[in-house]
Design a protein around this motif. Structure first.
Motif, PDB file in Angstrom:
ATOM      1  N   GLY A  86     -41.330   5.015  26.854  1.00  0.00           N
ATOM      2  CA  GLY A  86     -41.446   5.672  28.373  1.00  0.00           C
ATOM      3  C   GLY A  86     -40.197   6.439  28.584  1.00  0.00           C
ATOM      4  N   GLY A  87     -39.356   6.592  27.726  1.00  0.00           N
ATOM      5  CA  GLY A  87     -37.839   7.422  27.963  1.00  0.00           C
ATOM      6  C   GLY A  87     -38.015   8.960  27.964  1.00  0.00           C
ATOM      7  N   LYS A  88     -36.944   9.395  27.539  1.00  0.00           N
ATOM      8  CA  LYS A  88     -36.802  10.943  27.723  1.00  0.00           C
ATOM      9  C   LYS A  88     -37.750  11.736  26.804  1.00  0.00           C
ATOM     10  CE  LYS A  88     -32.378  10.472  26.984  1.00  0.00           C
ATOM     11  NZ  LYS A  88     -32.404   9.027  27.040  1.00  0.00           N
ATOM     12  N   SER A  91     -45.171   1.058  27.856  1.00  0.00           N
ATOM     13  CA  SER A  91     -43.824   0.742  27.613  1.00  0.00           C
ATOM     14  C   SER A  91     -43.110   0.042  29.039  1.00  0.00           C
ATOM     15  CB  SER A  91     -42.831   2.136  27.916  1.00  0.00           C
ATOM     16  OG  SER A  91     -43.068   2.532  29.032  1.00  0.00           O
ATOM     17  N   PRO A  92     -42.286  -1.054  28.968  1.00  0.00           N
ATOM     18  CA  PRO A  92     -41.966  -1.836  29.829  1.00  0.00           C
ATOM     19  C   PRO A  92     -41.248  -1.022  31.079  1.00  0.00           C
ATOM     20  CG  PRO A  92     -40.968  -2.715  28.057  1.00  0.00           C
ATOM     21  CD  PRO A  92     -41.558  -1.512  27.627  1.00  0.00           C
ATOM     22  N   GLU A  93     -40.592   0.023  30.572  1.00  0.00           N
ATOM     23  CA  GLU A  93     -39.866   0.940  31.808  1.00  0.00           C
ATOM     24  C   GLU A  93     -40.282   2.468  31.482  1.00  0.00           C
ATOM     25  OE1 GLU A  93     -35.654   0.115  31.875  1.00  0.00           O
ATOM     26  OE2 GLU A  93     -35.824  -1.837  31.355  1.00  0.00           O
ATOM     27  N   SER A  94     -40.054   3.097  32.506  1.00  0.00           N
ATOM     28  CA  SER A  94     -40.450   4.573  32.275  1.00  0.00           C
ATOM     29  C   SER A  94     -39.779   5.494  33.032  1.00  0.00           C
ATOM     30  CB  SER A  94     -41.976   4.681  32.281  1.00  0.00           C
ATOM     31  OG  SER A  94     -42.446   4.810  33.459  1.00  0.00           O
ATOM     32  N   ARG A  97     -41.038  14.080  27.252  1.00  0.00           N
ATOM     33  CA  ARG A  97     -41.463  15.300  26.683  1.00  0.00           C
ATOM     34  C   ARG A  97     -42.489  15.521  25.791  1.00  0.00           C
ATOM     35  NH1 ARG A  97     -37.026  16.221  23.453  1.00  0.00           N
ATOM     36  NH2 ARG A  97     -37.772  15.898  21.433  1.00  0.00           N
ATOM     37  N   LYS A  98     -42.871  14.444  25.129  1.00  0.00           N
ATOM     38  CA  LYS A  98     -44.131  14.427  24.307  1.00  0.00           C
ATOM     39  C   LYS A  98     -45.371  14.585  25.455  1.00  0.00           C
ATOM     40  CE  LYS A  98     -41.781  13.853  20.550  1.00  0.00           C
ATOM     41  NZ  LYS A  98     -41.212  14.741  19.802  1.00  0.00           N
ATOM     42  N   VAL A  99     -45.414  13.566  26.449  1.00  0.00           N
ATOM     43  CA  VAL A  99     -46.301  13.698  27.491  1.00  0.00           C
ATOM     44  C   VAL A  99     -46.542  14.956  28.094  1.00  0.00           C
ATOM     45  CG1 VAL A  99     -47.036  12.546  29.750  1.00  0.00           C
ATOM     46  CG2 VAL A  99     -45.995  10.927  27.964  1.00  0.00           C
ATOM     47  N   LYS A 100     -45.401  15.489  28.311  1.00  0.00           N
ATOM     48  CA  LYS A 100     -45.459  16.924  29.209  1.00  0.00           C
ATOM     49  C   LYS A 100     -46.392  17.660  28.331  1.00  0.00           C
ATOM     50  CE  LYS A 100     -41.453  16.961  32.192  1.00  0.00           C
ATOM     51  NZ  LYS A 100     -40.009  17.208  31.797  1.00  0.00           N
ATOM     52  N   GLY A 101     -46.050  17.838  26.892  1.00  0.00           N
ATOM     53  CA  GLY A 101     -46.756  18.824  25.928  1.00  0.00           C
ATOM     54  C   GLY A 101     -47.966  18.275  25.973  1.00  0.00           C
ATOM     55  N   LEU A 109     -54.769   9.619  18.433  1.00  0.00           N
ATOM     56  CA  LEU A 109     -53.538  10.110  18.276  1.00  0.00           C
ATOM     57  C   LEU A 109     -52.426   9.203  18.704  1.00  0.00           C
ATOM     58  CD1 LEU A 109     -52.898  13.054  17.084  1.00  0.00           C
ATOM     59  CD2 LEU A 109     -51.925  13.692  19.179  1.00  0.00           C
ATOM     60  N   ILE A 110     -51.400   9.049  17.889  1.00  0.00           N
ATOM     61  CA  ILE A 110     -50.381   8.073  18.484  1.00  0.00           C
ATOM     62  C   ILE A 110     -48.987   8.426  18.274  1.00  0.00           C
ATOM     63  CG2 ILE A 110     -49.486   5.711  18.164  1.00  0.00           C
ATOM     64  CD1 ILE A 110     -52.243   5.194  16.897  1.00  0.00           C
ATOM     65  N   ILE A 111     -48.209   8.122  19.273  1.00  0.00           N
ATOM     66  CA  ILE A 111     -46.729   8.747  19.230  1.00  0.00           C
ATOM     67  C   ILE A 111     -45.747   7.387  19.372  1.00  0.00           C
ATOM     68  CG2 ILE A 111     -44.991  10.186  20.091  1.00  0.00           C
ATOM     69  CD1 ILE A 111     -47.159  12.507  20.618  1.00  0.00           C
ATOM     70  N   ALA A 112     -45.085   7.024  18.524  1.00  0.00           N
ATOM     71  CA  ALA A 112     -44.121   6.062  18.812  1.00  0.00           C
ATOM     72  C   ALA A 112     -42.625   6.372  18.960  1.00  0.00           C
ATOM     73  CB  ALA A 112     -44.014   5.177  17.611  1.00  0.00           C
ATOM     74  N   ALA A 113     -42.574   6.520  20.290  1.00  0.00           N
ATOM     75  CA  ALA A 113     -41.112   6.810  20.942  1.00  0.00           C
ATOM     76  C   ALA A 113     -40.262   5.973  21.703  1.00  0.00           C
ATOM     77  CB  ALA A 113     -41.551   8.175  21.828  1.00  0.00           C
ATOM     78  N   THR A 114     -40.418   4.480  21.214  1.00  0.00           N
ATOM     79  CA  THR A 114     -39.567   3.755  21.851  1.00  0.00           C
ATOM     80  C   THR A 114     -38.139   3.807  21.328  1.00  0.00           C
ATOM     81  OG1 THR A 114     -39.534   1.820  20.391  1.00  0.00           O
ATOM     82  CG2 THR A 114     -41.349   2.230  21.938  1.00  0.00           C
ATOM     83  N   ASN A 115     -37.015   3.226  22.095  1.00  0.00           N
ATOM     84  CA  ASN A 115     -35.762   3.217  21.411  1.00  0.00           C
ATOM     85  C   ASN A 115     -35.492   2.183  20.226  1.00  0.00           C
ATOM     86  OD1 ASN A 115     -35.777   1.394  23.221  1.00  0.00           O
ATOM     87  ND2 ASN A 115     -33.972   1.991  24.296  1.00  0.00           N
TER      88      ASN A 115
END
Ligand code: PQ2
Ligand code: NAD
Length: 205
Positions: free
Chosen positions: A21-23, A43-46, A27-31, A76-82
């Motif tokens: 739920g980071g930067k 995500s634990p934080e966003s 961006r991917k969510v906005k798109g 569709l799945i986007i893995a965008a954790t750090n």
């Protein structure tokens, strides 16, 4: 491997899961928002934007660490954790038919996101296949100058005129000429497109 296949996906109503739920996730969510997909962020934080979208009911935010159940039935799945381990786990837990993009591992991803320019019905996607997202962004910005905001209305005009021509003009040669004459910089710059079309049409028949 460079043999990517570009497609335009219709995601309306389809389940899309973003882990993280980071930067980058933001961006991917906005798109994804405009597509009408059913978006869930895990995500634990966003970011405040993700929290706001969840608050407005535009997306779902599950405040937790990623687990296999979260991607059940996702299209569709986007893995965008750090956390690279979690990102790779998302791919491992996904079924063969689920499409996964890993933000820090292009090699293991099923797809990459292109830089995207949209002017109404006109969509231009730029991909460098992971070579340089910054170049993709620069090219998108150059194209934004070339295909400026007028294109949105112009595409609507082309759409409705094309329908009219296909319905009302029988002669194949004239049809082709009319469909071609409305697509040019001169025509675009001419101002009143309907009036211009009418004039050209009367000259041609
Ligand atoms: C186009 C765009 C679309 C979008 O995300 O919507 C997009 N990245 C964008 C921006 C951007 N990304 C990064 C920077 C910082 C500069 C830099 O590092 O170069 C910037 C610039 C910025 O933020 O200004 C860093 C980065 N990106 C990836 C990695 C991992 C790696 O390469 O291993 C790392 C290093 C992370 C780290 O530091 O560890 C990977 C991917 N990024 C992709 C897409 C896919 C390939 C697309 C292609 O090659 O054409 C791919 C493979 C996977 C994917 O995410 O789908 C969007 C521009 C949107 C726009 O504004 O138009
Ligand atoms: N593909 C791209 O375009 C691109 C661009 C820049 C960076 N990256 C990569 O994307 C990743 C994320 O970058 P960022 O700047 O958004 O990071 P960030 O630190 O802003 O956000 C990380 C998010 O991951 C969440 N998270 C951590 N562990 C988790 C878990 N186990 N389950 C669910 N969520 C978890 C955190 O709560 C946080 O919301 C990094 O690996 C970075 O290298 C990719």
């Amino acid at each position: 491997m460079n043999g990517y296949y570009p497609i335009m996906l219709k995601l309306e109503g389809k389940k899309v899961v973003v882990a993280g739920g980071g930067k980058v996730a933001e961006r991917k969510v906005k798109g994804l928002l405009e597509t009408g997909a059913a978006i869930t962020v895990i995500s634990p934080e966003s970011t405040p934007v993700i929290q706001h979208l969840a608050h407005e009911g535009k997306i779902t935010w599950k405040q937790k660490s990623f687990a296999k159940l979260d991607i059940q039935e996702a299209f569709l799945i986007i893995a965008a954790t750090n956390d690279p381990h979690t990102n790779n786990l998302v791919k491992e837990e996904a079924a063969e038919h689920q499409l996964v993009s890993i933000a820090d591992n292009p090699e293991e991803s099923d797809f990459h996101l292109p830089s995207h320019l949209k002017r109404g019905r006109l969509s231009i996607a730029v991909s460098t296949g992971g070579a340089s997202p910054i170049l993709a962004k620069q090219i998108r910005k150059q194209l934004e100058q070339q295909f400026d905001s007028r294109y949105e209305n112009y595409l609507e005009f082309l759409f409705s005129k094309r329908k009219w021509i296909l319905k009302n003009v029988e002669d194949a040669d004239l049809k082709r000429k009319l469909l071609t004459v409305i697509v040019s910089p001169e025509f675009l710059n001419s101002g009143d497109w309907d009036e211009m079309f009418q004039r050209l049409y009367e000259q041609m028949i």
